[in-house]
Design a protein around this motif. Structure first.
Motif, short mmCIF file in Angstrom:
data_model
loop_
_atom_site.label_atom_id
_atom_site.label_comp_id
_atom_site.label_asym_id
_atom_site.label_seq_id
_atom_site.Cartn_x
_atom_site.Cartn_y
_atom_site.Cartn_z
N LEU A 1 0.93 -1.45 -0.03
CA LEU A 1 0.19 -0.10 -0.06
C LEU A 1 0.98 1.31 0.11
N ASP A 2 2.22 1.34 1.09
CA ASP A 2 3.09 2.43 0.87
C ASP A 2 3.95 2.55 -0.78
N ILE A 3 3.92 1.26 -1.43
CA ILE A 3 4.40 1.23 -2.61
C ILE A 3 3.47 2.60 -3.78
N ILE A 4 2.40 1.53 -3.04
CA ILE A 4 1.27 2.24 -4.67
C ILE A 4 0.63 3.70 -4.11
N LYS A 5 0.38 4.12 -2.82
CA LYS A 5 0.86 5.63 -2.70
C LYS A 5 1.80 5.92 -3.10
N GLU A 6 3.06 6.19 -2.36
CA GLU A 6 3.78 6.84 -2.85
C GLU A 6 3.79 7.15 -4.43
N PHE A 7 4.17 5.79 -6.24
CA PHE A 7 4.10 6.16 -6.59
C PHE A 7 3.36 6.74 -7.66
N LYS B 1 7.06 4.46 -24.17
CA LYS B 1 8.60 5.10 -23.00
C LYS B 1 8.78 5.23 -22.16
N VAL B 2 10.37 5.20 -21.83
CA VAL B 2 10.57 4.33 -20.23
C VAL B 2 10.30 5.72 -19.44
N LEU B 3 9.87 5.23 -17.77
CA LEU B 3 9.55 6.28 -17.25
C LEU B 3 10.41 6.29 -16.31
N PRO B 4 11.08 6.81 -15.52
CA PRO B 4 11.96 7.23 -14.48
C PRO B 4 11.32 6.39 -12.88
N GLY B 5 10.07 7.38 -12.83
CA GLY B 5 9.33 6.73 -11.86
C GLY B 5 8.59 5.90 -11.40
N LEU B 6 8.16 4.81 -13.08
CA LEU B 6 7.91 3.37 -13.10
C LEU B 6 9.35 2.77 -12.84
#
Length: 143
Positions: free
Chosen positions: A4-10, A123-128
């Protein structure tokens, strides 16, 4: 960090509908459907409503994953997969090499697959890229 923390953060929280990098109307914590209806331009949501939708969606994602994964999963592996599938969708997961490797019992190979899913609209996304690293870290972490 749990799933849940991962989902919320990203995903981040957005109270107003927006077009995500893949061109889909999205709201809250990366939600594309509210009560099984597609998010629409101009739609608004509170943070409390967004958290309820997130939990509800994650519960469905978990059920979907458990129907497809035949290998036993620990809680961290399950959580990493929930974050991953929440983002890519169950259809993409169903046809993924990651799932094939998991079901073959190749957990190391499956973990290496997370990094391949770092693109939106080609496209490569840094966030992903960072998200996939966090998901992989959770996946390989001992319970």
């Amino acid at each position: 960090m749990n799933y849940l923390d991962i989902i919320k953060e990203f995903e981040g929280f957005e109270s107003r509908a927006y077009l995500c990098p893949a061109g889909v109307w999205t709201i809250g914590y990366g939600t594309t459907k509210i009560n099984n209806k597609p998010v629409k331009q101009g739609q608004v949501i509170t943070q409390a409503e967004a958290e309820q939708e997130l939990v509800k969606h994650c519960e469905q994602v978990e059920r979907d994953i458990l129907q497809l994964v035949k290998a036993p999963l620990n809680d961290n592996q399950k959580g990493a997969l929930i974050s991953f599938v929440y983002n890519i969708g169950i259809g993409a997961f169903k046809n993924s090499t990651l799932l094939r490797l998991l079901n073959a019992g190749d957990f190391t190979g499956a973990a290496e697959q997370f990094a391949r899913w770092n693109k939106a609209a080609g496209k490569v996304l840094p966030g992903l890229t960072r998200r996939r690293a966090a998901e992989k870290e959770l996946f390989v972490k001992e319970d």
